[in-house]
Scaffold this motif. Structure first.
Motif, short mmCIF file in Angstrom:
data_model
loop_
_atom_site.label_atom_id
_atom_site.label_comp_id
_atom_site.label_asym_id
_atom_site.label_seq_id
_atom_site.Cartn_x
_atom_site.Cartn_y
_atom_site.Cartn_z
N LYS A 74 -48.67 -7.42 -8.67
CA LYS A 74 -47.40 -7.74 -8.79
C LYS A 74 -47.16 -9.10 -8.09
N GLN A 75 -46.27 -9.77 -8.60
CA GLN A 75 -45.93 -11.05 -7.83
C GLN A 75 -44.42 -11.17 -7.93
N TRP A 114 -38.54 -5.67 3.19
CA TRP A 114 -39.09 -5.05 1.67
C TRP A 114 -39.38 -3.60 1.80
N ASP A 115 -38.88 -2.69 0.62
CA ASP A 115 -39.23 -1.43 0.81
C ASP A 115 -40.66 -1.14 0.11
N HIS A 116 -40.88 -0.08 0.08
CA HIS A 116 -42.42 0.47 -0.43
C HIS A 116 -42.69 -0.13 -1.93
N ASP A 117 -42.00 -0.42 -2.71
CA ASP A 117 -41.94 -1.04 -3.92
C ASP A 117 -41.76 -2.47 -4.09
N LEU A 118 -41.54 -3.12 -2.76
CA LEU A 118 -41.40 -4.51 -2.68
C LEU A 118 -40.21 -5.02 -3.13
#
Length: 523
Positions: A45-46, A78-82
């Motif tokens: 993921k970017q 940022w949360d766990h899913d960025l």
């Protein structure tokens, strides 16, 4: 080739090249690169997180992520899913973000490019924890009777610090980079010399400008009041010493004269107790003496001043201190020297990041000393506090202020003696740490280094120092045991026996016996 086959091949290669570490490292690098090509390590993921560089990442205990950006000065949660949840911007005057760490509860700590450490939350913003200078630091002066010290640096900041509470009392931005300073004996004002020949007098409490003068157009290297505060000597890089008559408790100055005779810039100077003489050093290693009542005349007969008991001793060249110079020194290796007020020890700041402690007088070649490490740059200045309980040292490029505690060296029982029956081993002082209060105070704390390596060097000479320094760090059993193994020589009676009137709970583990403990608070 599949990744399973590649793993088997790498195992076989390791067996053949296990003794050839260099070849094995190269093969391992190729192996890791091959795994990346096979998709074992991929960017999944970017995210466009910040404008400009991302300088720091901090994985929090709950699995969320903090990031700090340089150009945009933002801290983003940022949360766990960025996915971004919260963000806050660090004010511009604190500098750009360089480090982020998780704090208590919802707090986080931020280190900036301007030597600030900030404590903040997304709801309440930032509070200063530590503030320091941002450019090379040279000027240092300790208050004549209070636990205060003043520093000035090339960042044009003048800072007044409380050495007991480790906090900044006030700061003021002046027009020129500061290089030297000295308190008036009354403690009401402080004189600050700059790089341009101008010097300022500030009120020590209100930081208001009291007076401003100019002597030449080159850097001022030393400011020194006489013991009664009626005269001020200003040493300049134009080779002159300017003298002023001081009145109204340091608030009025009038030119008295000029000492002319040095062939290089002035580096250090000291007054005699009766205000009649000045001893000065210069950049070409001259030691000159001046007769002030006779019109600042150069004294040709040096023997006239040989028995003078100088009020202060900061000159790095002189009969009483020539033993502090190491063999093979080029004359610029020692930046500063100061004698304690009780005239028992000398502290020296050198170009090799070290602080040394010698006995006074030090008129013996290769004199023994204790040597201490804390700075990561050349040590620019040293000064004892008014009661000799602590020593302050300043660093140049590291821009740090280190506070050391002066402790008495203790002797162990006779059964601990070394091979030479006339010498006994003694524990070297432990390292203590600065204990910051959990309750925030409005002014920021002093940026004292909390980790430092202490070294103690004792020569084979039978002369011994009876005092040593310990930096402000919490005592640990490991430190105490390790330093006790490197014993030192012991001759004569203890030299430093006057305890302070103040006490602090952090000091309860200091390495002193019950009848010799110094109950002054830790720095």
């Amino acid at each position: 080739m599949q990744k399973e086959e590649l793993l088997i091949l790498h195992s076989v290669v390791k067996i053949f090249f296990q003794k050839d570490t260099k070849t094995l490292e190269n093969i391992t690098s190729v192996f890791i690169f091959s795994l990346i090509l096979l998709g074992v390590y991929q960017i999944s993921k970017q995210i466009k997180a910040h404008d400009g560089s991302v300088f720091t990442l901090c994985q929090m205990r709950n699995g969320m992520l903090l990031t700090g950006g340089g150009k945009d000065r933002k801290i983003i949660l940022w949360d766990h899913d960025l996915n971004p949840e919260r963000e806050i911007e660090v004010p511009d005057h604190y500098g750009t973000i360089r480090a982020v760490a998780e704090g208590k509860a919802d707090q986080f700590l931020v280190g900036t490019s301007r030597n600030f450490i900030l404590r903040g939350t997304f709801n309440d913003g930032f509070q200063i924890e530590v503030q320091g200078h941002t450019d090379e630091l040279w000027g240092l002066a300790t208050h004549p009777f209070k636990d205060l010290l003043l520093t000035c640096a090339q960042d044009r900041q003048v800072c007044m610090w409380n050495s007991v509470e480790h906090r900044l009392e006030w700061t003021r931005l002046v027009d020129e980079p500061g290089h030297c300073a000295d308190f008036h004996p009354s403690g009401t004002v402080v004189a600050i010399g700059t790089h341009s020949g101008r010097w300022f007098v500030l009120d020590a409490e209100t930081r208001d400008l009291v007076s401003i003068h100019t002597d030449g157009n080159e850097q001022l290297s030393v400011m020194r009041y006489s013991v009664d505060g009626t005269l001020l000597a200003v040493g300049s890089h134009d080779n002159f010493i300017y003298l002023y008559v001081v009145s109204e408790n340091g608030r009025k100055y009038s030119r008295h004269g000029k000492c002319t005779g040095h062939s290089s810039y002035i580096t250090h100077l000291d007054w005699s107790p009766d205000n009649k003489y000045i001893m000065s050093n210069s950049g070409d290693y001259e030691i000159l003496y001046w007769d002030i009542p006779s019109g600042c005349k150069l004294i040709r007969n040096r023997s006239d001043c040989k028995d003078t008991d100088w009020t202060t001793y900061t000159c790095v060249l002189g009969f009483q201190v020539f033993g502090v110079w190491p063999e093979g020194s080029d004359g610029t290796d020692i930046n500063a020297l100061v004698r304690s007020h009780n005239r028992k020890v000398i502290a020296v700041a050198d170009d090799f990041c070290k602080v040394h402690l010698f006995q006074y007088p030090c008129s013996k070649a290769k004199a023994p000393s204790h040597k201490y490490s804390a700075h990561s740059s050349h040590v620019t200045n040293v000064s004892f506090t008014h009661n000799d309980s602590h020593l302050i040292s300043t660093g140049g490029k590291d821009m740090s202020i280190i506070q050391w505690k002066l402790v008495e060296k203790l002797s162990l029982p006779p059964n601990e003696s070394v091979a030479d029956g006339t010498l006994t081993k003694a524990p070297i002082s432990s390292i203590e740490s600065v204990m910051q209060s959990d309750t925030p105070t409005p002014p920021p704390s002093q940026p004292l280094n909390e980790t430092a390596e202490e070294e103690s060097r004792i020569s084979n000479s039978p002369t011994l120092l009876e005092n040593s320094l310990e930096q402000s760090m919490e005592p640990s059993e490991d430190h105490i045991e390790e330093q006790s193994e490197g014993g030192s020589e012991d001759l004569g009676e203890p030299m430093y026996e006057e305890p302070s009137n103040e006490i602090s709970k952090e000091q309860s583990e200091a390495p002193l016996s019950e009848d010799q403990q110094d109950p002054s608070p830790l720095s």
